[in-house]
Design an enzyme around this catalytic site. Sequence first.
Site, PDB file in Angstrom:
ATOM      1  N   GLU A 278       0.840  -1.208   0.000  1.00 49.80           N
ATOM      2  CA  GLU A 278       0.000   0.000   0.000  1.00 49.80           C
ATOM      3  C   GLU A 278       0.870   1.252   0.000  1.00 49.80           C
ATOM      4  O   GLU A 278       0.576   2.234  -0.668  1.00 49.80           O
ATOM      5  CB  GLU A 278      -0.935   0.015   1.216  1.00 49.80           C
ATOM      6  CG  GLU A 278      -2.030  -1.036   1.180  1.00 49.80           C
ATOM      7  CD  GLU A 278      -2.947  -0.932  -0.051  1.00 49.80           C
ATOM      8  OE1 GLU A 278      -3.370   0.178  -0.404  1.00 49.80           O
ATOM      9  OE2 GLU A 278      -3.228  -1.996  -0.643  1.00 49.80           O
ATOM     10  N   TRP A 362     -15.453  13.983 -11.573  1.00 46.48           N
ATOM     11  CA  TRP A 362     -14.539  13.576 -10.492  1.00 46.48           C
ATOM     12  C   TRP A 362     -13.665  14.739 -10.029  1.00 46.48           C
ATOM     13  O   TRP A 362     -13.257  14.796  -8.868  1.00 46.48           O
ATOM     14  CB  TRP A 362     -13.683  12.379 -10.925  1.00 46.48           C
ATOM     15  CG  TRP A 362     -12.854  12.614 -12.170  1.00 46.48           C
ATOM     16  CD1 TRP A 362     -13.234  12.391 -13.453  1.00 46.48           C
ATOM     17  CD2 TRP A 362     -11.521  13.145 -12.247  1.00 46.48           C
ATOM     18  NE1 TRP A 362     -12.227  12.743 -14.329  1.00 46.48           N
ATOM     19  CE2 TRP A 362     -11.156  13.198 -13.618  1.00 46.48           C
ATOM     20  CE3 TRP A 362     -10.594  13.567 -11.294  1.00 46.48           C
ATOM     21  CZ2 TRP A 362      -9.914  13.668 -14.047  1.00 46.48           C
ATOM     22  CZ3 TRP A 362      -9.357  14.031 -11.719  1.00 46.48           C
ATOM     23  CH2 TRP A 362      -9.024  14.082 -13.084  1.00 46.48           C
ATOM     24  N   TRP A 385      -8.786   9.483  -7.482  1.00 46.05           N
ATOM     25  CA  TRP A 385     -10.061   9.927  -8.085  1.00 46.05           C
ATOM     26  C   TRP A 385     -10.201   9.361  -9.495  1.00 46.05           C
ATOM     27  O   TRP A 385     -11.267   8.912  -9.888  1.00 46.05           O
ATOM     28  CB  TRP A 385     -10.171  11.463  -8.068  1.00 46.05           C
ATOM     29  CG  TRP A 385     -10.747  11.920  -6.761  1.00 46.05           C
ATOM     30  CD1 TRP A 385     -10.058  12.343  -5.671  1.00 46.05           C
ATOM     31  CD2 TRP A 385     -12.143  11.939  -6.379  1.00 46.05           C
ATOM     32  NE1 TRP A 385     -10.923  12.622  -4.642  1.00 46.05           N
ATOM     33  CE2 TRP A 385     -12.203  12.395  -5.056  1.00 46.05           C
ATOM     34  CE3 TRP A 385     -13.331  11.624  -7.046  1.00 46.05           C
ATOM     35  CZ2 TRP A 385     -13.419  12.542  -4.369  1.00 46.05           C
ATOM     36  CZ3 TRP A 385     -14.546  11.763  -6.365  1.00 46.05           C
ATOM     37  CH2 TRP A 385     -14.574  12.213  -5.044  1.00 46.05           C
TER      38      TRP A 385
HETATM   39  P1  FAD Z   1      -2.608   2.697   5.290  1.00 49.27           P
HETATM   40  O1  FAD Z   1      -3.548   1.650   4.806  1.00 49.27           O
HETATM   41  O2  FAD Z   1      -2.027   2.508   6.625  1.00 49.27           O
HETATM   42  O3  FAD Z   1      -1.474   2.811   4.184  1.00 49.27           O
HETATM   43  C1  FAD Z   1      -0.167   3.345   4.474  1.00 49.27           C
HETATM   44  C2  FAD Z   1       0.172   4.431   3.479  1.00 49.27           C
HETATM   45  O4  FAD Z   1       0.193   3.920   2.150  1.00 49.27           O
HETATM   46  C3  FAD Z   1      -0.821   5.578   3.449  1.00 49.27           C
HETATM   47  O5  FAD Z   1      -0.580   6.483   4.482  1.00 49.27           O
HETATM   48  C4  FAD Z   1      -0.595   6.160   2.063  1.00 49.27           C
HETATM   49  O6  FAD Z   1       0.494   7.034   2.036  1.00 49.27           O
HETATM   50  C5  FAD Z   1      -0.269   4.921   1.239  1.00 49.27           C
HETATM   51  N1  FAD Z   1      -1.494   4.442   0.592  1.00 49.27           N
HETATM   52  C6  FAD Z   1      -2.416   3.585   1.084  1.00 49.27           C
HETATM   53  N2  FAD Z   1      -3.400   3.372   0.168  1.00 49.27           N
HETATM   54  C7  FAD Z   1      -3.087   4.124  -0.906  1.00 49.27           C
HETATM   55  C8  FAD Z   1      -3.700   4.350  -2.174  1.00 49.27           C
HETATM   56  N3  FAD Z   1      -4.823   3.723  -2.529  1.00 49.27           N
HETATM   57  N4  FAD Z   1      -3.106   5.201  -3.030  1.00 49.27           N
HETATM   58  C9  FAD Z   1      -1.951   5.828  -2.710  1.00 49.27           C
HETATM   59  N5  FAD Z   1      -1.321   5.650  -1.530  1.00 49.27           N
HETATM   60  C10 FAD Z   1      -1.871   4.823  -0.642  1.00 49.27           C
HETATM   61  N6  FAD Z   1      -4.111   9.249   0.097  1.00 49.27           N
HETATM   62  C11 FAD Z   1      -3.368  10.302   0.448  1.00 49.27           C
HETATM   63  O7  FAD Z   1      -2.328  10.131   1.091  1.00 49.27           O
HETATM   64  N7  FAD Z   1      -3.741  11.577   0.087  1.00 49.27           N
HETATM   65  C12 FAD Z   1      -4.868  11.831  -0.634  1.00 49.27           C
HETATM   66  O8  FAD Z   1      -5.135  12.992  -0.965  1.00 49.27           O
HETATM   67  C13 FAD Z   1      -5.698  10.730  -0.977  1.00 49.27           C
HETATM   68  N8  FAD Z   1      -6.866  10.923  -1.647  1.00 49.27           N
HETATM   69  C14 FAD Z   1      -7.645   9.836  -1.970  1.00 49.27           C
HETATM   70  C15 FAD Z   1      -8.840  10.037  -2.680  1.00 49.27           C
HETATM   71  C16 FAD Z   1      -9.651   8.967  -3.012  1.00 49.27           C
HETATM   72  C17 FAD Z   1     -10.921   9.188  -3.796  1.00 49.27           C
HETATM   73  C18 FAD Z   1      -9.275   7.657  -2.636  1.00 49.27           C
HETATM   74  C19 FAD Z   1     -10.134   6.471  -2.990  1.00 49.27           C
HETATM   75  C20 FAD Z   1      -8.088   7.443  -1.945  1.00 49.27           C
HETATM   76  C21 FAD Z   1      -7.253   8.517  -1.606  1.00 49.27           C
HETATM   77  N9  FAD Z   1      -6.038   8.330  -0.911  1.00 49.27           N
HETATM   78  C22 FAD Z   1      -5.271   9.407  -0.594  1.00 49.27           C
HETATM   79  C23 FAD Z   1      -5.509   6.967  -0.657  1.00 49.27           C
HETATM   80  C24 FAD Z   1      -5.887   6.333   0.690  1.00 49.27           C
HETATM   81  O9  FAD Z   1      -7.257   6.448   0.918  1.00 49.27           O
HETATM   82  C25 FAD Z   1      -5.139   6.934   1.880  1.00 49.27           C
HETATM   83  O10 FAD Z   1      -3.757   6.989   1.608  1.00 49.27           O
HETATM   84  C26 FAD Z   1      -5.349   6.073   3.129  1.00 49.27           C
HETATM   85  O11 FAD Z   1      -6.707   5.989   3.435  1.00 49.27           O
HETATM   86  C27 FAD Z   1      -4.593   6.692   4.268  1.00 49.27           C
HETATM   87  O12 FAD Z   1      -4.828   6.005   5.460  1.00 49.27           O
HETATM   88  P2  FAD Z   1      -3.672   5.235   6.195  1.00 49.27           P
HETATM   89  O13 FAD Z   1      -2.473   6.098   6.307  1.00 49.27           O
HETATM   90  O14 FAD Z   1      -4.236   4.686   7.448  1.00 49.27           O
HETATM   91  O15 FAD Z   1      -3.360   4.078   5.155  1.00 49.27           O
END
Ligand code: FAD
Length: 479
Positions: A278, A362, A385
Amino acid sequence: MTNAPVIIWFRRDLRVEDNPALAAAHETKQPVIPLFILESESDSVPGAASRWWLHHALAALETRFADRGSRLILRTGPASDILPDLVKETGASQVFWNRRYGAGDIETDKALKTTLTDDGVSVESFNGTLVCEPWETKTGSGGFYKVYTPFWKSIKAKGPSRKEQATRPDKLAVPDTWPDSTALAALDLLPTKPDWAAKFPDWEPGEKGARAKLRAFLDGPVNGYDDDRNRPDIEGTSRLSPHLAWGEISPLQIWETTKDAVARGSVNDDEADKFLSEVVWRDFAYNLLYHYPDIRDEPIKPEFADFPWDDDRDALTAWQKGQTGYPIVDAGMRQLYDTGWMHNRVRMITASFLIKDLIIPWQEGERWFWDCLVDADLANNAASWQWVAGCGADAAPYFRIFNPVSQGEKFDPQGDYVRTYVPELAALPKKHIHKPWEAPDAILQEAGVTLGETYPKPIVDHGEARKLALAGYDQIRNK
Ligand code: FAD
């Protein structure tokens, strides 16, 4: 050896640990001037919630420098003026920074490098932000990856491009005279009237908070990550995203700490792998940003530029305010507004609802998230997005339309997430909490719910909206 100062220009790398540009500045043994510019022109001018985070992150960084006998200089305005001016003012002989990847920012940095180099100032840039640079991960035929799984496999096999962390300076040489600095409060980053951030949870911006989040995650939730990461009612993810977005922790620190925990036997190898995969999605998003510089505005699949979008401003406002009548959507949108963050599964559900139930472009959703998220990140936000919209690289197909009721029932099975953020539905039993419009009158009455008064009726019929969305898709797909 000259005693001219060197400038380390901080951007989204607000840390002293594992900061290659800072380490290089320190290694010159010359006086170091740490600088942050609140830029008026950049691809990543922060939205409101990110400004709140930035205020606290800068305060934390100021303390880190005070602890090292140094200071953080703050300035505002266009970097193309501020940086050369500061170089002249201080007589700096070298400038260091960690790279950024937005097309406009790359252009700014290139132009600055040319101007400064022409003036005899040496400029060096580093990778302080990604596991691997976008140009380092290539397909067998030398192109760039548009599909995630082989991208991840390639990075997993070769590992991070920096093989060890940069040294943290414990004391920094200082200039004879410090240049002026704008006071942090004068940057005006915090909301005042109203102070909507008062409801934010106990985020701890800064490196200390970032490390605490990683530790807490590796001490527990990581071992159930593969399943629990989809459950918004459980704290099953790391919540490292705002810390990563502001560079308060590097992906290399995360990578190495996670691998160490696996080696010690406290973290399961497969769960660690899932977590790191991730983290590498973030690299993938930067890979897309680098190769599709217009990713924030233009669909990667060009046919989507002709999608017959709707322009219903009332529907957009209902979505933004969490008043759509679909509980899981409303819970997500209120979590976003109230806490500056939203769970990933619910980001997908709310985004799908905007695009495919309300047929709103979007880009509108991307802008709202940009303003409301403390983790707003140029590459991650735009790429995600586009992924949900079906117009991105390796995107979910457009016809995969999330059903907000079954998604709610599957991922918030007890309805606890909805109860937290939509308290007016809290007394509904789990059988009805994701579709209150189907609940018998007596149950609604007992739970104190009057649809259309205490909680909205659904603003669209999901089944009908789905047909409309698919008809729109039919119009463009054979073009
Ligand atoms: P964890 O599950 O603990 O993951 C660890 C790290 O991995 C995250 O902190 C992040 O940096 C990275 N990561 C995880 N999932 C994704 C993913 N799908 N895409 C890219 N990186 C990821 N993330 C952002 O950091 N900034 C945003 O502006 C952002 N906008 C989003 C908009 C939409 C519509 C969607 C569907 C997702 C978006 N995300 C964004 C991706 C993701 O939702 C978040 O990174 C995640 O929810 C952060 O929570 P966490 O740190 O607990 O994630």
